[in-house]
Design a protein around this motif. Structure first.
Motif, PDB file in Angstrom:
ATOM      1  N   GLN A  94     119.579  91.388  28.158  1.00  0.00           N
ATOM      2  CA  GLN A  94     119.205  90.240  28.930  1.00  0.00           C
ATOM      3  C   GLN A  94     119.529  91.029  30.557  1.00  0.00           C
ATOM      4  N   LEU A  95     120.160  92.217  30.476  1.00  0.00           N
ATOM      5  CA  LEU A  95     120.352  93.125  31.862  1.00  0.00           C
ATOM      6  C   LEU A  95     119.018  93.567  32.139  1.00  0.00           C
ATOM      7  N   LEU A  96     118.306  93.912  31.185  1.00  0.00           N
ATOM      8  CA  LEU A  96     116.834  94.292  31.405  1.00  0.00           C
ATOM      9  C   LEU A  96     115.733  93.154  31.871  1.00  0.00           C
ATOM     10  N   ILE A  97     116.161  92.020  31.240  1.00  0.00           N
ATOM     11  CA  ILE A  97     115.427  90.660  31.838  1.00  0.00           C
ATOM     12  C   ILE A  97     115.882  90.522  33.115  1.00  0.00           C
ATOM     13  N   ALA A  98     117.191  90.455  33.321  1.00  0.00           N
ATOM     14  CA  ALA A  98     117.561  90.180  34.731  1.00  0.00           C
ATOM     15  C   ALA A  98     116.816  91.064  35.714  1.00  0.00           C
ATOM     16  N   ILE A  99     116.696  92.565  35.692  1.00  0.00           N
ATOM     17  CA  ILE A  99     116.129  93.713  36.389  1.00  0.00           C
ATOM     18  C   ILE A  99     114.708  92.972  36.495  1.00  0.00           C
ATOM     19  N   ALA A 100     114.088  92.730  35.518  1.00  0.00           N
ATOM     20  CA  ALA A 100     112.515  92.370  35.739  1.00  0.00           C
ATOM     21  C   ALA A 100     112.360  91.145  36.129  1.00  0.00           C
ATOM     22  N   ALA A 101     113.101  89.885  35.781  1.00  0.00           N
ATOM     23  CA  ALA A 101     112.965  88.839  36.783  1.00  0.00           C
ATOM     24  C   ALA A 101     113.265  88.655  38.273  1.00  0.00           C
ATOM     25  N   CYS A 102     114.407  89.517  38.585  1.00  0.00           N
ATOM     26  CA  CYS A 102     114.937  89.556  39.781  1.00  0.00           C
ATOM     27  C   CYS A 102     113.806  90.340  40.793  1.00  0.00           C
ATOM     28  N   SER A 103     113.658  91.511  40.117  1.00  0.00           N
ATOM     29  CA  SER A 103     112.371  92.111  40.903  1.00  0.00           C
ATOM     30  C   SER A 103     111.280  91.691  40.864  1.00  0.00           C
ATOM     31  N   GLY A 104     110.800  90.953  39.752  1.00  0.00           N
ATOM     32  CA  GLY A 104     109.536  89.979  39.783  1.00  0.00           C
ATOM     33  C   GLY A 104     109.536  89.205  40.808  1.00  0.00           C
ATOM     34  N   ALA A 105     110.440  88.266  40.978  1.00  0.00           N
ATOM     35  CA  ALA A 105     110.419  87.340  41.851  1.00  0.00           C
ATOM     36  C   ALA A 105     110.214  87.820  43.316  1.00  0.00           C
ATOM     37  N   ASP A 106     110.820  89.060  43.788  1.00  0.00           N
ATOM     38  CA  ASP A 106     110.631  89.538  44.907  1.00  0.00           C
ATOM     39  C   ASP A 106     109.161  89.983  44.889  1.00  0.00           C
ATOM     40  N   VAL A 107     108.655  90.667  43.894  1.00  0.00           N
ATOM     41  CA  VAL A 107     107.331  91.208  44.263  1.00  0.00           C
ATOM     42  C   VAL A 107     106.213  90.171  44.148  1.00  0.00           C
ATOM     43  N   VAL A 108     106.410  89.082  43.463  1.00  0.00           N
ATOM     44  CA  VAL A 108     105.484  87.894  43.615  1.00  0.00           C
ATOM     45  C   VAL A 108     105.532  87.484  45.090  1.00  0.00           C
ATOM     46  N   SER A 109     106.579  87.187  45.696  1.00  0.00           N
ATOM     47  CA  SER A 109     106.825  86.818  46.931  1.00  0.00           C
ATOM     48  C   SER A 109     106.095  87.764  48.165  1.00  0.00           C
ATOM     49  N   ILE A 110     106.397  89.170  47.890  1.00  0.00           N
ATOM     50  CA  ILE A 110     105.802  90.102  48.722  1.00  0.00           C
ATOM     51  C   ILE A 110     104.412  90.091  48.506  1.00  0.00           C
ATOM     52  N   LEU A 111     104.046  90.169  47.459  1.00  0.00           N
ATOM     53  CA  LEU A 111     102.331  90.122  47.170  1.00  0.00           C
ATOM     54  C   LEU A 111     101.701  89.156  47.866  1.00  0.00           C
ATOM     55  N   GLN A 112     102.485  87.745  47.481  1.00  0.00           N
ATOM     56  CA  GLN A 112     101.763  86.449  48.115  1.00  0.00           C
ATOM     57  C   GLN A 112     101.650  86.497  49.767  1.00  0.00           C
ATOM     58  N   LYS A 113     102.577  87.196  50.402  1.00  0.00           N
ATOM     59  CA  LYS A 113     102.668  87.398  51.850  1.00  0.00           C
ATOM     60  C   LYS A 113     101.628  88.306  52.243  1.00  0.00           C
ATOM     61  N   LYS A 114     101.234  89.376  51.249  1.00  0.00           N
ATOM     62  CA  LYS A 114     100.045  90.311  51.504  1.00  0.00           C
ATOM     63  C   LYS A 114      98.664  89.952  51.366  1.00  0.00           C
ATOM     64  N   ARG A 115      98.858  88.307  51.034  1.00  0.00           N
ATOM     65  CA  ARG A 115      97.493  87.559  50.562  1.00  0.00           C
ATOM     66  C   ARG A 115      96.782  88.236  49.393  1.00  0.00           C
ATOM     67  N   VAL A 116      97.506  88.363  48.462  1.00  0.00           N
ATOM     68  CA  VAL A 116      97.129  88.764  46.987  1.00  0.00           C
ATOM     69  C   VAL A 116      97.162  87.262  46.269  1.00  0.00           C
ATOM     70  N   ASP A 117      96.037  86.812  45.678  1.00  0.00           N
ATOM     71  CA  ASP A 117      95.995  85.779  44.858  1.00  0.00           C
ATOM     72  C   ASP A 117      96.254  86.012  43.534  1.00  0.00           C
ATOM     73  N   LEU A 118      97.626  85.966  43.348  1.00  0.00           N
ATOM     74  CA  LEU A 118      98.136  86.652  42.111  1.00  0.00           C
ATOM     75  C   LEU A 118      97.680  85.652  40.755  1.00  0.00           C
ATOM     76  N   GLN A 119      96.964  86.162  39.778  1.00  0.00           N
ATOM     77  CA  GLN A 119      96.749  85.701  38.546  1.00  0.00           C
ATOM     78  C   GLN A 119      97.781  85.968  37.459  1.00  0.00           C
ATOM     79  N   SER A 120      98.411  87.203  37.254  1.00  0.00           N
ATOM     80  CA  SER A 120      99.336  87.260  36.283  1.00  0.00           C
ATOM     81  C   SER A 120     100.125  88.328  36.657  1.00  0.00           C
ATOM     82  N   LEU A 121     101.528  88.455  36.116  1.00  0.00           N
ATOM     83  CA  LEU A 121     102.321  89.616  36.458  1.00  0.00           C
ATOM     84  C   LEU A 121     103.214  89.460  35.244  1.00  0.00           C
ATOM     85  N   THR A 122     103.106  90.753  34.531  1.00  0.00           N
ATOM     86  CA  THR A 122     104.064  91.082  33.174  1.00  0.00           C
ATOM     87  C   THR A 122     104.855  92.364  33.679  1.00  0.00           C
ATOM     88  N   VAL A 123     106.136  92.292  33.359  1.00  0.00           N
ATOM     89  CA  VAL A 123     106.889  93.566  33.621  1.00  0.00           C
ATOM     90  C   VAL A 123     107.466  93.841  32.213  1.00  0.00           C
TER      91      VAL A 123
END
Length: 136
Positions: free
Chosen positions: A43-72
């Protein structure tokens, strides 16, 4: 500089199984054996991926990436002796979407891992965190 205090309750349900979550909030199962649900260290590994994943989704959306999928995909190397803590964590980011490129992806991941992700920033600083990026 005090900040927000978070609270969780963890209740033993038998064997090495627990359930936990915010008081009066939803709970998740935790299995010390990793049989019926992820173990605490998984669950610690899941927390790392989910926490960082949320940041990455937000940052990529601000960079105008139309995200279709993201897996970590995450692999954590643990010590053989007690305490069997992680000594390194490797993430493989699989990102697809219009406008996604390696430069944008790496910039977003670096910002998350080095600055924004509360989970990675809470880890012992000697834990080596590395990553690869695969665009699809």
């Amino acid at each position: 500089m005090p900040g927000e205090t978070k609270h969780v309750n963890v209740r033993w349900v038998g064997g090495l199984r627990f359930e936990g979550g915010a008081p009066d909030g939803p709970t998740i199962p935790v299995d010390g054996d990793g049989i019926q649900s992820p173990s605490p260290v998984q669950q610690l590994l899941i927390a790392i991926a989910a926490c960082s994943g949320a940041d990455v989704v937000s940052i990529l959306q601000k960079k105008r990436v139309d995200l279709q999928s993201l897996t970590v995909r995450v692999a954590g190397l643990r010590r053989e002796t007690f305490p069997r803590r992680y000594v390194s964590v490797h993430l493989v980011w699989e990102i697809a979407g219009a406008g996604a490129d390696e430069t944008k992806a790496r910039a977003a991941i670096d910002l998350s891992l080095e600055k924004y992700c509360s989970v990675t920033q809470s880890l012992n600083p000697d834990i080596r965190i590395t990553y690869d990026v695969k665009l699809g």
